[in-house]
Design a protein around this motif. Structure first.
Motif, PDB file in Angstrom:
ATOM      1  N   LYS A  16       0.826  -1.209   0.000  1.00 16.32           N
ATOM      2  CA  LYS A  16       0.000   0.000   0.000  1.00 16.32           C
ATOM      3  C   LYS A  16       0.860   1.259   0.000  1.00 16.32           C
ATOM      4  N   VAL A  17       1.947   1.227   0.777  1.00 15.33           N
ATOM      5  CA  VAL A  17       2.836   2.393   0.826  1.00 15.33           C
ATOM      6  C   VAL A  17       3.543   2.566  -0.516  1.00 15.33           C
ATOM      7  N   ALA A  18       3.988   1.458  -1.113  1.00 16.90           N
ATOM      8  CA  ALA A  18       4.658   1.533  -2.412  1.00 16.90           C
ATOM      9  C   ALA A  18       3.716   2.082  -3.486  1.00 16.90           C
ATOM     10  N   VAL A  19       2.465   1.629  -3.466  1.00 23.63           N
ATOM     11  CA  VAL A  19       1.482   2.117  -4.443  1.00 23.63           C
ATOM     12  C   VAL A  19       1.245   3.615  -4.260  1.00 23.63           C
ATOM     13  N   LEU A  20       1.083   4.057  -3.015  1.00 26.51           N
ATOM     14  CA  LEU A  20       0.856   5.482  -2.755  1.00 26.51           C
ATOM     15  C   LEU A  20       2.047   6.317  -3.216  1.00 26.51           C
ATOM     16  N   LEU A  21       3.264   5.829  -2.964  1.00 27.51           N
ATOM     17  CA  LEU A  21       4.457   6.576  -3.347  1.00 27.51           C
ATOM     18  C   LEU A  21       4.574   6.692  -4.869  1.00 27.51           C
ATOM     19  N   VAL A  22       4.371   5.587  -5.557  1.00 27.90           N
ATOM     20  CA  VAL A  22       4.461   5.606  -7.025  1.00 27.90           C
ATOM     21  C   VAL A  22       3.340   6.456  -7.613  1.00 27.90           C
ATOM     22  N   MET A  23       2.129   6.337  -7.070  1.00 30.54           N
ATOM     23  CA  MET A  23       1.013   7.144  -7.561  1.00 30.54           C
ATOM     24  C   MET A  23       1.280   8.631  -7.370  1.00 30.54           C
ATOM     25  N   LEU A  24       1.887   9.001  -6.236  1.00 31.31           N
ATOM     26  CA  LEU A  24       2.202  10.404  -5.988  1.00 31.31           C
ATOM     27  C   LEU A  24       3.131  10.940  -7.072  1.00 31.31           C
ATOM     28  N   ILE A  25       4.135  10.161  -7.429  1.00 27.17           N
ATOM     29  CA  ILE A  25       5.073  10.594  -8.470  1.00 27.17           C
ATOM     30  C   ILE A  25       4.389  10.644  -9.837  1.00 27.17           C
ATOM     31  N   VAL A  26       3.689   9.564 -10.196  1.00 25.58           N
ATOM     32  CA  VAL A  26       3.099   9.455 -11.535  1.00 25.58           C
ATOM     33  C   VAL A  26       2.027  10.510 -11.754  1.00 25.58           C
ATOM     34  N   PHE A  27       1.086  10.633 -10.815  1.00 29.26           N
ATOM     35  CA  PHE A  27      -0.020  11.575 -11.020  1.00 29.26           C
ATOM     36  C   PHE A  27       0.436  13.027 -10.888  1.00 29.26           C
ATOM     37  N   THR A  28       1.461  13.290 -10.083  1.00 27.10           N
ATOM     38  CA  THR A  28       2.004  14.647 -10.039  1.00 27.10           C
ATOM     39  C   THR A  28       2.570  15.036 -11.394  1.00 27.10           C
ATOM     40  N   LEU A  29       3.325  14.112 -11.998  1.00 30.40           N
ATOM     41  CA  LEU A  29       3.878  14.392 -13.327  1.00 30.40           C
ATOM     42  C   LEU A  29       2.770  14.536 -14.369  1.00 30.40           C
ATOM     43  N   LEU A  30       1.803  13.592 -14.361  1.00 25.13           N
ATOM     44  CA  LEU A  30       0.735  13.629 -15.361  1.00 25.13           C
ATOM     45  C   LEU A  30      -0.106  14.899 -15.248  1.00 25.13           C
ATOM     46  N   PHE A  60      -7.098   1.482  -5.717  1.00 21.53           N
ATOM     47  CA  PHE A  60      -7.743   0.239  -5.285  1.00 21.53           C
ATOM     48  C   PHE A  60      -7.400  -0.922  -6.210  1.00 21.53           C
ATOM     49  N   PHE A  61      -7.308  -0.661  -7.517  1.00 21.77           N
ATOM     50  CA  PHE A  61      -6.975  -1.750  -8.432  1.00 21.77           C
ATOM     51  C   PHE A  61      -5.528  -2.194  -8.245  1.00 21.77           C
ATOM     52  N   SER A  62      -4.629  -1.231  -8.015  1.00 17.08           N
ATOM     53  CA  SER A  62      -3.220  -1.586  -7.856  1.00 17.08           C
ATOM     54  C   SER A  62      -2.978  -2.324  -6.546  1.00 17.08           C
ATOM     55  N   VAL A  63      -3.620  -1.879  -5.466  1.00 15.03           N
ATOM     56  CA  VAL A  63      -3.435  -2.537  -4.170  1.00 15.03           C
ATOM     57  C   VAL A  63      -4.012  -3.952  -4.192  1.00 15.03           C
ATOM     58  N   SER A  64      -5.174  -4.118  -4.808  1.00 16.74           N
ATOM     59  CA  SER A  64      -5.861  -5.425  -4.820  1.00 16.74           C
ATOM     60  C   SER A  64      -5.625  -6.195  -6.111  1.00 16.74           C
ATOM     61  N   ARG A  65      -4.578  -5.871  -6.820  1.00 17.92           N
ATOM     62  CA  ARG A  65      -4.335  -6.449  -8.144  1.00 17.92           C
ATOM     63  C   ARG A  65      -4.298  -7.974  -8.110  1.00 17.92           C
ATOM     64  N   PHE A  66      -3.523  -8.542  -7.204  1.00 20.26           N
ATOM     65  CA  PHE A  66      -3.335  -9.991  -7.192  1.00 20.26           C
ATOM     66  C   PHE A  66      -4.574 -10.723  -6.685  1.00 20.26           C
ATOM     67  N   SER A  67      -5.279 -10.151  -5.713  1.00 19.18           N
ATOM     68  CA  SER A  67      -6.510 -10.795  -5.249  1.00 19.18           C
ATOM     69  C   SER A  67      -7.581 -10.750  -6.339  1.00 19.18           C
ATOM     70  N   ILE A  68      -7.637  -9.647  -7.104  1.00 18.89           N
ATOM     71  CA  ILE A  68      -8.597  -9.570  -8.208  1.00 18.89           C
ATOM     72  C   ILE A  68      -8.274 -10.614  -9.263  1.00 18.89           C
ATOM     73  N   MET A  69      -6.996 -10.740  -9.610  1.00 19.55           N
ATOM     74  CA  MET A  69      -6.599 -11.716 -10.621  1.00 19.55           C
ATOM     75  C   MET A  69      -6.882 -13.146 -10.144  1.00 19.55           C
ATOM     76  N   ARG A  70      -6.631 -13.414  -8.862  1.00 16.47           N
ATOM     77  CA  ARG A  70      -6.907 -14.760  -8.348  1.00 16.47           C
ATOM     78  C   ARG A  70      -8.399 -15.065  -8.385  1.00 16.47           C
ATOM     79  N   ASN A  71      -9.227 -14.097  -8.026  1.00 11.45           N
ATOM     80  CA  ASN A  71     -10.677 -14.312  -8.065  1.00 11.45           C
ATOM     81  C   ASN A  71     -11.174 -14.525  -9.490  1.00 11.45           C
ATOM     82  N   LEU A  72     -10.591 -13.801 -10.435  1.00 19.62           N
ATOM     83  CA  LEU A  72     -10.982 -14.009 -11.834  1.00 19.62           C
ATOM     84  C   LEU A  72     -10.581 -15.404 -12.313  1.00 19.62           C
TER      85      LEU A  72
END
Length: 271
Positions: free
Chosen positions: A77-91, A188-200
């Protein structure tokens, strides 16, 4: 059971139907995206952005492609927030400056166009007379009518685009809501990526999973690889043109550079 699954994946019929099936899937996906664009675009953007972020998220969180911890790292969750902060700030920063520059240049062009058209018409008229002198078969009257028609269409088009740009600015609340929903969906999609893929995967038979992975791998390499290359070329072309026009003090540098970059991405035409 293993042999049946292997035969299904390697069957000659599937190999022969692979390209038409990929084309059909692509057409269906594009058609659905076009029809449902206003409803699912934030979700589609969230999936694309989270997929692009995933290698950096895995590196910071110390996980592999299956989501398993292989070394020390940040919580996901922390890694996702950190990467999102960088990516969306740039975008958001880059998008804001590009949109602001394009809108201001379009408005300026629409305001100055009525004064420029007579000059352009005079230059085009002189060019038409030179062409008629070189090629007597070409009528001066026909060239004049064509030039007049083109100037009218040009004026109308630029005025319409400028008006659309102004209305775009007035829709900022809806745009902000779109951005917020995209950011939330990405998280939410990035944090739950693997659980979503497993459920699918649990919902699909094993043979379907192998076939889907095979088709997705081929489609990703063919289509997404081409789109990625085109996007990189478009960005490089835009930066080179914009920097060059700015150094040369060309008017409407941002607008012209963006137009050339888009034209360069089109098949056959190019810049």
């Amino acid at each position: 059971m293993q042999e049946r699954k292997r035969i299904f994946v390697d069957t000659p019929f599937l190999k022969a139907a692979e390209l038409p099936l990929l084309m059909l899937i692509t057409v269906v996906v594009v058609a659905l995206c076009y029809v449902l664009a206003s409803y699912v675009m934030p979700l589609l953007l969230a999936i694309l952005i989270s997929t692009a972020m995933e290698p950096l998220v895995r590196m910071l969180s110390g996980t592999n492609r299956s989501g398993e911890k292989v070394r020390g790292g940040l919580p996901r969750k922390v890694a996702v927030l950190l990467v999102m902060l960088i990516v969306f700030t740039l975008l958001i920063t880059v998008g804001f400056f590009i949109i602001q520059g394009v809108v201001s240049e379009l408005i300026s062009l629409a305001e100055s166009l009525p004064a420029k058209i007579p000059q352009w018409m005079e230059s085009l008229d002189q060019l038409g007379q030179q062409i008629s002198a070189q090629f007597p078969i070409i009528s001066t009257e026909n060239l004049a009518s064509i030039i007049q028609s083109l100037s009218g269409h040009l004026t109308e088009s630029i005025t319409t685009i400028a008006a659309s740009a102004v209305s775009f600015v007035t829709q900022m609340p809806a745009i902000i809501l779109f951005i917020v929903f995209t950011i939330m969906s990405t998280y939410f999609f990035s944090v739950s990526r693997f659980s979503i893929m497993r459920n699918l995967k649990r919902q699909l038979p094993q043979s379907w999973q192998e076939t889907a992975q095979h088709l997705y791998g081929t489609l990703a390499k063919a289509l997404f690889g081409w789109l990625k290359a085109q996007f990189i070329i478009l960005c490089c072309m835009f930066l080179v043109m914009f920097i060059g026009f700015t150094i040369l003090n060309v008017h409407y540098a941002l607008l012209i550079a963006l137009g050339i970059a888009v034209m360069d991405a089109l098949p056959i035409l190019g810049s």
